[in-house]
Design an enzyme around this catalytic site. Sequence first.
Site, short mmCIF file in Angstrom:
data_model
loop_
_atom_site.label_atom_id
_atom_site.label_comp_id
_atom_site.label_asym_id
_atom_site.label_seq_id
_atom_site.Cartn_x
_atom_site.Cartn_y
_atom_site.Cartn_z
CB SER A 134 0.14 60.51 12.81
OG SER A 134 1.23 60.35 11.95
CB SER A 151 0.04 58.86 9.19
OG SER A 151 -0.27 58.47 10.51
CE LYS A 188 -3.32 56.33 11.02
NZ LYS A 188 -2.26 57.00 11.83
#
Lengths: 486, 116
Positions: free
Chosen positions: A179, A155, A80
């Site tokens: 997330s 997310s 990420k």
Amino acid sequence: MASELNKLTIAEASSKLRAREITATQLTRDCLDRIAAAEPRLHAFITVCENEAFEQARAADARLAAGNAPAMCGIPLGIKDIYSTKGIRTTCASRILGTFVPPFDATVIERLRADGAIFVGKTNMDEFAMGSSTENSAFGPTMNPHDTARVAGGSSGGSAAAVAAHECLGALGTDTGGSIREPASFCGVVGIKPTYSRVSRYGVVAYASSLDQVGPFARSVRDAAIIIRAIAGKDVRDSTCSARPVPDYERALTGDVKGLRIGVPREYFVEGMQPEVEKSIRSALKNYESLGASTVEISLPHTGYAIAAYYLVATAEASANLARYDGIRFGLRVNAEDNIALYETTRAKGFGAEVKRRIMLGTFALSAGYYDAYYLKAQKVRTLIRNDFERAFEKCDLIVTPVAPTTAFKIGEKMNDPLTMYLSDIFTISVNLAGLPGMSIPCGHDSNNLPIGMQLIAPPFAEETILRAGDAFERTGAFKPRTAAV
Amino acid sequence: MYGPDMERAECYHLRATAMAQTKITLEQVRHVARLARLEWSSEQEERLRADMDEMLAYVDKLNELDTKDVAPTTQVGEAGMPMRDDEVTNRAAADAMLANAPSRERGYFKVPKIIE
């Protein structure tokens, strides 16, 4: 013709790498070929690190040839874009960090590097991890590999989509209110938010520090267990990080759930939920009963207050954490006549709409005259939510719920309605407020072939319980995840 | 649209009341914007006010709960602060630290003039 080594699980690839049946370079090439083919339709990555990945692969191959390499050696991962990666641009999907190249590695990146893991790229996300759909990325949304008209969740949507679409074997995400678990559910992969403090956050861009936690995405529970073991454990650079020894999580995967008491909270099975989601979770619960586990109805009475408490605590912490983006030392600067104007214009241009909205709400909740009514009140309600779980775990070892009330929604559907978007996290947010470990595991599909995720929640540091139960469900073969359409 | 049940999870019902009562004025929004060092155009301000208003009306539901005798949770990690020796473990790396600076001069971050 592609050999499709990218479709292997981490456990399979790791054993083939050690047996020298395949090389890390071949494995990396297959992942990068898949990335090149799928990215135009998915946009799971912000930055693809082809050269660095091949360099890491060559080093991993040398190490594998010498023998005794760690489990993660030679395994291609997506990271990420919230993790600081030395020498690799780290944007947090924000214009304000659009050109930021960290001079250091996050602790978990350092650990994976030391083990010989390979980073194929930095994955897309909601800006500063604020969102539930990866639509709040300054670089544009990630598409769901099962239906590109739909969101990947967020997310950490890029990481979930990349793993689901076989662009890498596993990935790292972060989870502040769901997330990791929500995108894992929407994309049909396994995602784990470990106990708060189980994994170091050093070098991970901070959103809400009392809630943020690091965790993996993978295509099997075993793979997720392998990744957590590699990244968890004490770190002197994160003072919140626990010094408890890290268990060999794979040992917990016995397939045996006899006598396990599974709590089913009545507040999580409410009318108005997509009926196929409830049906799928109920059917998984039947599977557990047939394996010798028992189910018991429990109550988490403050569930309905979790989102309100979360959006005060998280935004208040975010407003403080994001004060550092001032255009002085790193990141975007928009010049102005004086320093105050420079801060104001830099932040106005550098942050996206949702980030600014949350900074505003958090600043308000902390401001003079409102602190007690909003921030302190939310922290007190947080205590009630924690107590709910403590009481529930007197009656059960594990709690099973849906991850989200629906499967993946359409791109654009909730973008103009922040509150409705926040409600997608209704079933995941309490887990962060209480600091518990939670996992999303695929357990079904709806009539549109969209994945449904089941959430397993355990007491603090009982990751082994959720891993054992998740693995036992996978072994029943009651549900086989479909390969992503893209 | 699917969503949790209104009666039991009480997620949506405050939505209707959100419009009924103003929780935050434009003047307050401007004050918070100054505190947060965020510049907004005048068109953005009203939309922002409405969004914040809706969110503040929603979080008002917390007042349904009596928390008079409840201690706040500030951290959910393990109790205690770990201690370590105060030793320098990283080397001075001014160039690396300045590499991301938007403006620099002779080993310093450069900013607009602050003192006349």
